[in-house]
Write an enzyme that holds these catalytic residues in place. Structure first.
Site, mmCIF file in Angstrom:
data_model
loop_
_atom_site.group_PDB
_atom_site.id
_atom_site.type_symbol
_atom_site.label_atom_id
_atom_site.label_comp_id
_atom_site.label_asym_id
_atom_site.label_seq_id
_atom_site.Cartn_x
_atom_site.Cartn_y
_atom_site.Cartn_z
ATOM 1 N N THR A 146 73.157 136.300 113.215
ATOM 2 C CA THR A 146 72.916 135.106 112.394
ATOM 3 C C THR A 146 73.537 135.371 111.018
ATOM 4 O O THR A 146 74.732 135.158 110.843
ATOM 5 C CB THR A 146 71.411 134.768 112.263
ATOM 6 O OG1 THR A 146 70.705 135.901 111.778
ATOM 7 C CG2 THR A 146 70.847 134.338 113.597
ATOM 8 N N LYS A 168 69.971 142.431 116.439
ATOM 9 C CA LYS A 168 70.400 141.536 115.374
ATOM 10 C C LYS A 168 69.261 141.471 114.360
ATOM 11 O O LYS A 168 68.088 141.581 114.726
ATOM 12 C CB LYS A 168 70.747 140.151 115.910
ATOM 13 C CG LYS A 168 69.604 139.158 115.853
ATOM 14 C CD LYS A 168 69.711 138.259 114.646
ATOM 15 C CE LYS A 168 68.316 137.850 114.186
ATOM 16 N NZ LYS A 168 68.352 137.214 112.859
ATOM 17 N N THR A 179 62.514 140.471 111.677
ATOM 18 C CA THR A 179 63.182 139.433 112.450
ATOM 19 C C THR A 179 64.300 140.056 113.128
ATOM 20 O O THR A 179 65.409 140.098 112.656
ATOM 21 C CB THR A 179 63.825 138.311 111.663
ATOM 22 O OG1 THR A 179 62.819 137.522 111.174
ATOM 23 C CG2 THR A 179 64.647 137.410 112.561
ATOM 24 N N GLU A 259 69.878 141.422 103.801
ATOM 25 C CA GLU A 259 70.465 140.366 102.962
ATOM 26 C C GLU A 259 70.492 140.727 101.479
ATOM 27 O O GLU A 259 69.466 141.003 100.880
ATOM 28 C CB GLU A 259 69.676 139.066 103.146
ATOM 29 C CG GLU A 259 69.972 138.397 104.475
ATOM 30 C CD GLU A 259 69.055 137.236 104.778
ATOM 31 O OE1 GLU A 259 68.085 137.035 104.023
ATOM 32 O OE2 GLU A 259 69.320 136.531 105.760
ATOM 33 N N ASN A 378 68.792 133.232 100.006
ATOM 34 C CA ASN A 378 67.592 132.629 100.574
ATOM 35 C C ASN A 378 67.102 131.394 99.825
ATOM 36 O O ASN A 378 66.031 130.879 100.107
ATOM 37 C CB ASN A 378 66.483 133.677 100.659
ATOM 38 C CG ASN A 378 66.780 134.681 101.752
ATOM 39 O OD1 ASN A 378 66.800 134.331 102.928
ATOM 40 N ND2 ASN A 378 67.059 135.910 101.372
ATOM 41 N N SER A 383 71.873 127.096 102.066
ATOM 42 C CA SER A 383 71.498 126.371 103.279
ATOM 43 C C SER A 383 72.215 125.034 103.359
ATOM 44 O O SER A 383 72.944 124.658 102.461
ATOM 45 C CB SER A 383 69.993 126.179 103.343
ATOM 46 O OG SER A 383 69.579 125.238 102.393
#
EC number: 2.3.1.35
Lengths: 383, 383
Positions: A146, A168, A179, A259, A378, A383
């Site tokens: 992702t 991942k 995650t 990230e 984030n 987004s």
């Protein structure tokens, strides 16, 4: 080599059109036997995505013939329709592979609260089945990315049996698990109870101790499938060690790709009264935003470490705490220690040791620094 | 009006030279009686600064004649010498004020792990004593600022008695308490047991529910001193409400001044089975870095809210959760609700409501967004 390093497995990774940008987004891993034993560990979050609810259910048999994984959508918080979609995905894979839907696990990752485009996903399963290959592990690992900047694979083993896997994950890493989607495969001839024990023993000290930002996901899944194709049944300790090695390696790759991170932080708690104390203290330090900012600024701010330790219930005396940053004991007996100017924090890995002087237990938690890039990635900017 | 709004109190704020930039850094608050009752609430952090250890001790008598506060150094993690310094500070104030050292509380704020410059602090106490005034509350409030951009004061009361106070705090806000120093004064004629109860009742629902960044400090102190100078003893409920009002107002001022924040986030948990559940869920939401980044980006990302709720032990069913952001129920029954494009997040205050559908208890936690400015302010760039 990923999930096809072990004999008895085929895999594929394709672009089914789930991601709007056309990147690979669908992976298929198939266990061709002769054995089809499996075990799984799932998120401890009580808000579980549809594929987690499904896969937990099918794993109860201790058998898996295949795993379908998609990126581009988490299928979490999607209600009964989301669960129907996961079910339909498993049915489709079962149909094209000639197995039962109850032998197919499903994993999804991506945005929460959005239904998957089933008109693209189901044909994608058929396409992926047509491309299954003993060399497909790499492509499968790429298709589950992702925000990952690199795909993650690892292999370990001994003599003529192998444990391999792919992962991942790049954010929302937190205990119980990050995650992450992880599929491990082995050609060792091992039953599902043994797989389950080896997997739980391994995740407890690896993925569960990777804590990027303290946020626990709705979709975390770690699966271990055994084909028995090597015909060999290793000693438990050897097998468990290989599983732990692969989990540890993949966990390290997750942290290195977190990230926005510019530093990987190894928080080692030593001389704790119990391992649980060591883990609690390590997690508290690893989750302290002020410390994570200080590390980003290459500031060996041991006061933040002591503040974080002080919020725990672990056994310790404040005036006996010692803290080292990159080998320099900047805090001794709860106060100023060696000269903090001696600490060299130029490199990516930062090693913090917290000495509780309360026993002989130890634990290591991995985290990363908190950066403006994390905030940007984030927030809605991205987004 | 601050700590001198109530009759019977004098205060001063001066620059003693503790801060290298020459800004005010020493405050003195004196209770001239006739009563000298007092109560205090301190950090729950087990690593406590020397002034916290000292003030907890002197508060056991329920009596305080004065409070010395300094910014420019926390005197935390400073060992036996740090404690001696706090003791010397109290002795100095006692000497110049003609009271006992055991009636003097000390509060410090600033960097951890650094000894205070006593050669500047002790003469500063004498200078401050010479400037004590019934109008000194404002100067005292200014002298306790660290990274605060504004000084914080508040007043409440009824008829002819008053509760007033000052606070400092701009980061490291967290329950049990934030990095805050707060001194409240009242001229109500109230004994120390009543003060203690009113203060604990108030902090439990105000400062303890302000959670800027989840980091708990070593120095948090909230003191309440009563002079009895009004000659009036209010009904408990009236008095407690005035104390709660001042604490609530100061708590709001702390959140509005939180380091780097661009949004104040009110997390309201409703229909919880118990108040403890509501607080646990509110805190979990308020501490979720991913949500805090999303709010910064004006993204009504309810998936982050559900993920945060899912990590708690509170009573709820995932498919009955509802979430509103600024009045729009973007999540209904654990899935997609109203159109998220209807959510207007342009203003500074953001209101998140989490409906657990599990009872009738409620709690509100205040936090703020996570921004690149927070990272910059707390990395070495700023130190």
């Amino acid at each position: 080599m990923s999930v096809t390093a072990a004999k008895g497995f085929t895999a594929a990774g394709i672009a089914a059109g789930i991601k709007e940008n056309g990147n690979p987004d669908l992976a298929l891993v198939v266990n061709n036997g002769p054995r089809r034993a499996a075990a799984g560990v799932f998120t401890a979050n009580r808000v579980k995505a549809a594929p987690v609810l499904w896969s937990e259910q099918v794993l109860k048999s201790g058998q898996l013939a295949a795993v379908v994984l998609n990126s581009g959508g988490a299928n979490a918080c999607t209600g009964p329709k989301g669960f129907q979609d996961t079910h339909a995905t498993a049915e489709k894979a079962a149909e094209v592979l000639g197995v039962g839907a109850g032998e197919v696990a499903v994993c999804s990752t991506g945005l929460i609260g959005v239904l998957l485009p089933m008109d693209k996903l189901l044909p994608g399963v058929e396409t992926a089945a047509g491309q299954l290959s003993e060399h497909g592990g790499e492509k499968a690992a790429i298709a589950i990315k992702t925000t990952d900047t690199v795909h993650k694979t690892s292999v370990a083993g001994k003599d003529s049996w192998t444990v391999g896997g792919m992962a991942k994950g790049a954010g929302m890493l937190a205990p119980g698990l990050a995650t992450m989607l992880v599929v491990l495969t082995t050609d060792a001839d091992v039953d599902s109870e043994t797989l389950d024990k080896a997997l739980r023993d391994a995740t407890k000290v690896t993925f569960d101790r990777v804590d990027s930002d303290g946020c626990m996901s709705t979709n975390d899944t770690v699966l271990l499938l055994a084909s028995g194709a090597s015909g060999l049944t290793p000693a438990y300790d050897d097998f468990a060690e290989a599983v732990r090695q692969v989990c540890d390696d993949l966990g390290q790759q997750l942290i290195r790709d977190a990230e926005g991170a510019s530093k990987d932080i190894k928080v080692e708690v030593i001389n704790a009264a119990t391992e649980a104390d060591a883990v609690e203290v390590g997690r508290s330090i690893a989750r302290n935003n002020l410390l994570k900012c200080a590390v980003h600024g290459e500031d060996p701010n041991w006061g933040r470490v002591l503040s974080a330790i002080g919020t725990t219930k672990a056994a310790f005396e404040p005036d006996r705490l010692n803290v080292a940053v990159n080998g320099v004991w900047v805090c001794k007996n709860g106060g100023v220690g060696e000269d903090r100017d001696k600490v060299d924090m130029r490199y990516r890995e930062v090693h913090i040791v917290a000495d509780l002087c309360a026993g002989d237990a130890t634990a290591t938690i991995w985290t990363n620094d908190l950066t403006a890039d994390y905030v940007h990635e984030n927030s809605a900017y991205s987004s």
